[in-house]
Motif scaffolding. Structure first.
Motif, PDB file in Angstrom:
ATOM      1  N   VAL A 193      -0.547  -5.455  -9.203  1.00 31.49           N
ATOM      2  CA  VAL A 193       0.387  -6.174  -8.340  1.00 31.49           C
ATOM      3  C   VAL A 193       0.570  -7.576  -8.892  1.00 31.49           C
ATOM      4  CG1 VAL A 193       0.935  -6.936  -6.004  1.00 31.49           C
ATOM      5  CG2 VAL A 193      -0.469  -4.879  -6.340  1.00 31.49           C
ATOM      6  N   THR A 205      -2.560   0.787 -11.452  1.00 34.29           N
ATOM      7  CA  THR A 205      -1.604   0.031 -10.651  1.00 34.29           C
ATOM      8  C   THR A 205      -2.012  -1.428 -10.625  1.00 34.29           C
ATOM      9  OG1 THR A 205      -1.047   1.907  -9.219  1.00 34.29           O
ATOM     10  CG2 THR A 205      -0.632  -0.291  -8.333  1.00 34.29           C
ATOM     11  N   ALA A 211       2.113   1.714  -3.626  1.00 34.27           N
ATOM     12  CA  ALA A 211       1.010   2.125  -4.498  1.00 34.27           C
ATOM     13  C   ALA A 211       0.649   3.585  -4.259  1.00 34.27           C
ATOM     14  CB  ALA A 211      -0.199   1.226  -4.266  1.00 34.27           C
ATOM     15  N   TYR A 242      -5.586  -8.379  -1.556  1.00 38.87           N
ATOM     16  CA  TYR A 242      -5.306  -7.168  -2.330  1.00 38.87           C
ATOM     17  C   TYR A 242      -6.606  -6.458  -2.712  1.00 38.87           C
ATOM     18  CZ  TYR A 242      -0.549  -8.923  -2.703  1.00 38.87           C
ATOM     19  OH  TYR A 242       0.722  -9.360  -2.407  1.00 38.87           O
ATOM     20  N   GLN A 299       0.820  -1.203   0.000  1.00 40.54           N
ATOM     21  CA  GLN A 299       0.000   0.000   0.000  1.00 40.54           C
ATOM     22  C   GLN A 299       0.859   1.260   0.000  1.00 40.54           C
ATOM     23  OE1 GLN A 299      -2.397  -1.700   3.425  1.00 40.54           O
ATOM     24  NE2 GLN A 299      -3.991  -0.525   2.389  1.00 40.54           N
ATOM     25  N   LEU A 347      -6.579  -2.994  -4.507  1.00 43.95           N
ATOM     26  CA  LEU A 347      -5.490  -3.288  -5.436  1.00 43.95           C
ATOM     27  C   LEU A 347      -5.822  -4.514  -6.278  1.00 43.95           C
ATOM     28  CD1 LEU A 347      -2.444  -2.704  -3.057  1.00 43.95           C
ATOM     29  CD2 LEU A 347      -3.190  -1.232  -4.935  1.00 43.95           C
TER      30      LEU A 347
END
Length: 206
Positions: free
Chosen positions: A63, A61, A51, A72, A48, A77
Motif C-alpha cells: 500500500v 500486496t 487487498a 495498516y 482491505q 498490510l
C-alpha cells in the motif's frame, strides 16, 4: 459490476510474477483530508476489500500510504511512504516499484468504487510485454494499470530528473497499451456526494 464477457480471459501471467500496489497516498482535500483507505462499505474498510479481492492473483500486496503505517500493519498490510515527496501519484509508483520483488506491478487507486477481479487478467492479456492501462466509459483511468517493473523504475528516474510528473506521459513513454472497457465505470470517491451515492461511510479506528 463485472467486466464485459468479451474482455475476460485466463490469466496469462503467473501470480508469482505479480504484485498488487494500492495507491492510498493522496490528500483527499475535497473530502476534508478523510483517509480514503479506511472508508467502509458493508462493514469492510476499502483498503482491505481491495487487498482481499486481488489476493488470489498476486504474490504480494503493498500500500502506498503517507500516514498511519501502524494502522495498516495491524491488519496485515505493508504500507510504504513516498521517498520522493510532493510528486503526486508518481511518488507512490516510485515507492511501490522500488519495493516490488516481482516483474509486474498491478496498481489500483484505493478509492475504486467498482473494482472487478477480472480486471487484472484483462490487462495482462492486453499488455504485449509493455504494460497496459484502463479506458472505461469515463475516459482514461491511468492508475488502473499493469506495469513492467524494470522499465518503470528507469522511466521514473528520468521523469523525476526532468520534473515530468504526469502519469499518462509516463505511460506513453513506456508504450503501454490502452485497454478499452465499454460499459464499465470503475469510479472514484472525491466528494461527500460520491460517498453517499456509492454507499461508503467514514471508518472507525480499527
Amino acid at each position: 459490476m463485472s467486466l464485459p464477457s468479451a474482455t475476460r480471459s485466463r490469466m496469462p501471467i503467473a501470480a508469482s510474477d505479480l504484485s498488487l500496489g494500492l495507491l492510498a497516498g493522496g490528500r483527499a482535500s475535497r473530502l476534508g483530508g478523510l483517509d480514503k483507505a479506511w472508508l467502509r462499505r458493508d462493514g469492510e474498510a476499502q483498503v482491505q476489500r481491495l487487498a482481499r479481492l486481488y489476493a488470489p492473483q498476486v504474490a504480494q500486496t503493498w500500500v502506498s500510504a503517507n500516514r498511519d503505517p501502524e494502522r495498516y500493519a495491524a491488519v496485515g498490510l505493508r504500507a510504504l511512504g513516498d521517498a520522493i515527496p510532493d510528486c503526486g501519484p508518481l511518488g507512490g509508483l516510485h515507492a511501490l516499484s522500488e519495493a516490488c520483488a516481482t516483474p509486474w506491478l498491478f496498481t489500483v487507486p484505493v478509492d475504486a468504487v467498482n473494482p472487478d477481479a477480472s480486471l487484472l487478467p484483462a490487462l495482462a492479456a492486453a499488455q504485449n510485454g509493455q504494460g497496459a492501462y484502463v479506458i472505461d466509459d469515463d475516459g482514461v483511468q491511468p492508475l488502473f494499470a499493469l506495469w513492467p517493473v524494470a522499465p518503470l523504475r528507469i522511466a521514473l528516474k528520468q521523469a523525476f530528473a526532468q520534473r515530468r510528473l504526469a502519469v499518462r506521459e509516463l505511460q506513453a513513454e513506456l508504450a503501454m497499451a490502452g485497454l478499452r472497457l465499454d460499459g464499465l465505470r470503475l469510479g472514484n470517491l472525491n466528494t461527500p456526494d460520491d460517498l453517499a451515492e456509492a454507499g461508503f461511510v467514514a471508518g472507525e479506528d480499527l
